[in-house]
Design an enzyme around this catalytic site. Structure first.
Site, PDB file in Angstrom:
ATOM      1  N   ASP A  39       0.865  -1.129  -0.052  1.00  0.00           N
ATOM      2  CA  ASP A  39      -0.017   0.131  -0.024  1.00  0.00           C
ATOM      3  C   ASP A  39       1.117   1.119   0.003  1.00  0.00           C
ATOM      4  O   ASP A  39       1.645   1.475   0.958  1.00  0.00           O
ATOM      5  CB  ASP A  39      -0.772   0.084   1.168  1.00  0.00           C
ATOM      6  CG  ASP A  39      -1.913   1.316   1.287  1.00  0.00           C
ATOM      7  OD1 ASP A  39      -1.569   2.232   0.758  1.00  0.00           O
ATOM      8  OD2 ASP A  39      -2.966   1.111   1.799  1.00  0.00           O
ATOM      9  N   HIS A  40       1.177   1.625  -1.036  1.00  0.00           N
ATOM     10  CA  HIS A  40       2.046   2.878  -1.379  1.00  0.00           C
ATOM     11  C   HIS A  40       1.964   4.170  -0.099  1.00  0.00           C
ATOM     12  O   HIS A  40       2.974   4.916   0.094  1.00  0.00           O
ATOM     13  CB  HIS A  40       2.332   3.490  -2.688  1.00  0.00           C
ATOM     14  CG  HIS A  40       1.145   4.167  -3.126  1.00  0.00           C
ATOM     15  ND1 HIS A  40      -0.016   3.708  -3.727  1.00  0.00           N
ATOM     16  CD2 HIS A  40       1.126   5.725  -3.282  1.00  0.00           C
ATOM     17  CE1 HIS A  40      -0.667   4.705  -4.096  1.00  0.00           C
ATOM     18  NE2 HIS A  40      -0.245   5.836  -3.687  1.00  0.00           N
TER      19      HIS A  40
ATOM     20  N   HIS B 229      -6.108   2.596   1.622  1.00  0.00           N
ATOM     21  CA  HIS B 229      -5.439   3.814   1.957  1.00  0.00           C
ATOM     22  C   HIS B 229      -6.118   4.342   3.067  1.00  0.00           C
ATOM     23  O   HIS B 229      -5.205   4.545   4.326  1.00  0.00           O
ATOM     24  CB  HIS B 229      -5.377   4.540   1.045  1.00  0.00           C
ATOM     25  CG  HIS B 229      -4.649   4.154  -0.357  1.00  0.00           C
ATOM     26  ND1 HIS B 229      -3.566   3.444  -0.515  1.00  0.00           N
ATOM     27  CD2 HIS B 229      -5.203   4.463  -1.489  1.00  0.00           C
ATOM     28  CE1 HIS B 229      -3.439   3.005  -1.599  1.00  0.00           C
ATOM     29  NE2 HIS B 229      -4.057   3.742  -2.364  1.00  0.00           N
TER      30      HIS B 229
END
Ligand code: NAP
Length: 482
Positions: A176-177, A239
């Site tokens: 999950d960047h 996110h």
């Protein structure tokens, strides 16, 4: 301030989906920057794998073009040939035997081995199976998988099973960047590295918390995917849920993968089911017949491009403090932040005419990563005792120099963490499943009620019902500004 660079061990990184959008826009530019920084050793090898037939030279030319596009003047021409010399290309089909012996021949036995699945999730299983079948998955080989990790709990469990059939959980890195962003990690340091905030970080002192991830772009370019997913699946389940977990979790005993992820999953499991009247869904329109439905070419679409929710966490720390989350497309600005709004002082010794201001700690994720603390002071001048709010501002770019906040920053950190074997910033299987288990009933409720999203004007801050969600509680959203 120049970041400290500790080179990683030599590695072979196979990028499946080597010719795709994500690889070109994010993965190679991120690796290039780590190469220039001296963190990626020159003996490292990056092996691009996709079905298309092309030579190494053609592949390198395309990668070089994309690095120039992504990084522009940052590209150091003297370093680019060195980076390109680490690249090779192999034509491999995830669904057949094509190319696997060739790929095996490219891999060395004595270096860290990583496989980046930058492909559609439907290929995760076949890739894992083929890696096993061709004897490439042994030792401490690592797999990196991209979002979306499933469409619902059932599909996420299926993907977890497909990976678990051939890899131990300690080998799987679910990206999950958002977790790779400097400020997101700083959130943990602010909370657990300072004495100042943690004693106040609870429902006794915090009135509410707002988490906003606003995008000004429409869904154009990702229309087909987005119409099948919507903001809830695309943003909230992953996110925003991760940001919520890091904001709300208990202090882990150590900053190490299992402890941090144990605490995050406890937050998700303590979430109350969300009441329908605590959710607002929206769809943008431009007032001229265009908008979300036109962009996805589906005049009857009920998919949400915006969602706002009021959440409650049932535990000792947070009972009574609501968390308000919102995310959307085509909003007034691109801005992501976590705002911790503290309660008013219990009594104002300055009287009602002086005014009152609640302290707000804002953790800004993008753009302009940084942290601001709103502090109440006296309005200057002789006009009597009036209070005003001033920011104690720490912009990372100003304080730490321009090295922070590059467009590939999060990917750089996360890929290096994979090579180092550090899973702290990656989601564990049970965490992803817990997030889907919470999300699924909400989406099922919308489907059962044939819920139609409210419209909002492109470039606004979302549907008016989202403001009502707050004003009903005597609160207001913070302005979305870039
Ligand atoms: P993409 O542009 O469609 O690229 C897909 C890649 O997979 C291509 O290189 C394609 O090359 C390869 N491929 C397709 N079928 C294959 C097969 N049978 N065997 C081997 N390779 C195959 O997709 P993307 O946008 O890069 O996205 C990749 C993944 O990252 C997806 O899961 C996506 O949801 C996720 N993601 C993307 C972004 C983004 O910004 N793009 C952001 C977050 C997550 P060939 O056709 O030549 O095989």
């Amino acid at each position: 301030m120049a970041p400290r660079v500790i080179p990683v061990d030599p590695f072979d990184l196979v990028v499946f989906g080597a010719t795709g959008d994500l690889a070109m826009r994010k993965i190679y530019p991120a690796l290039y920057r780590r190469f220039v920084a001296g963190q990626m050793p020159p003996s490292a090898r990056i092996i691009g794998a996709a079905r298309a037939d092309q030579s190494d030279a053609e592949f390198k030319d395309t990668v070089a073009d994309h690095i120039r596009t992504a990084l522009g003047p940052d590209v150091d021409k003297t370093e680019l040939p060195g980076f390109l010399s680490t690249l090779a290309y192999v034509s491999v089909d995830a669904n057949s035997d094509k190319g696997w012996p060739d790929l095996a021949a490219h891999l060395r036995a004595d270096v860290t081995r990583c496989f980046y699945f930058s492909v559609a999730p439907s290929l995760f299983g076949p890739l894992a199976q083929n890696l096993h079948r061709w004897g490439l998955a042994g030792g401490d080989a690592r797999v990196v998988v991209e979002k979306p990790f499933g469409h619902d709990l059932h599909s996420a469990k299926g993907l977890n099973r497909a990976l678990a059939a051939h890899f131990d959980e300690s080998q799987v890195y679910r990206i999950d960047h958002y977790l790779g962003k400097e400020t997101v990690q700083n959130l943990m340091v602010i909370r657990f590295g300072n004495m100042l905030f943690e004693p106040l970080w609870n429902s006794q002192y915090v009135d509410h918390i707002q988490i906003t991830v606003a995008e000004s772009l429409t869904v154009a370019g990702r229309a087909a995917y987005y119409d099948g997913a919507g903001a809830m699946r695309d943003m909230v389940q992953n996110h925003l849920m991760q940001l919520l977990c890091l904001t709300a979790m208990e202090p882990p005993a150590k900053f190490e993968p299992q402890s941090v992820r144990d605490e995050k999953v406890k937050v998700i499991r303590a979430l109350e089911p969300v009441q329908p009247h605590h959710i607002v869904r929206g769809q943008y329109e431009d007032g001229q017949g265009g908008g979300f439905r036109a962009d996805v070419n589906n005049p009857k679409s009920h998919t949400e491009s915006f969602v706002a929710l009021k959440l409650s966490i049932s535990n000792w720390r947070w009972a009574g403090t609501p968390f308000y989350l919102r995310t959307g497309k085509a909003l007034s600005a691109r801005a992501s932040e976590i705002a911790v709004v503290f309660k008013d002082a219990p009594h104002s010794i300055f009287g009602p005419e002086a005014g009152r201001h609640a302290n707000v700690l804002t953790i800004r994720l993008q753009p302009n990563e940084g942290i601001t603390m709103g502090v109440t002071i006296k309005e200057p001048g002789p006009g009597g005792m009036r209070l005003m709010d001033v920011p104690l501002d720490m912009s990372f770019a100003k304080t730490l120099g321009p090295s922070s906040g590059s467009p590939t920053d999060a990917y750089e950190r996360l890929i290096m963490d994979v090579i180092r074997g550090d899973q702290t910033l990656f989601m564990r299987a049970d965490e992803v499943e817990a997030a889907w288990a919470w999300t699924d009933p909400i989406i099922a409720g919308w489907q059962a009620r044939a819920d139609v999203p409210k419209t909002y004007a492109s470039g606004s801050s979302g549907p008016s019902d989202a403001s009502l969600l707050m004003s009903r509680d005597g609160r207001a959203w913070r302005k979305i500004t870039s």
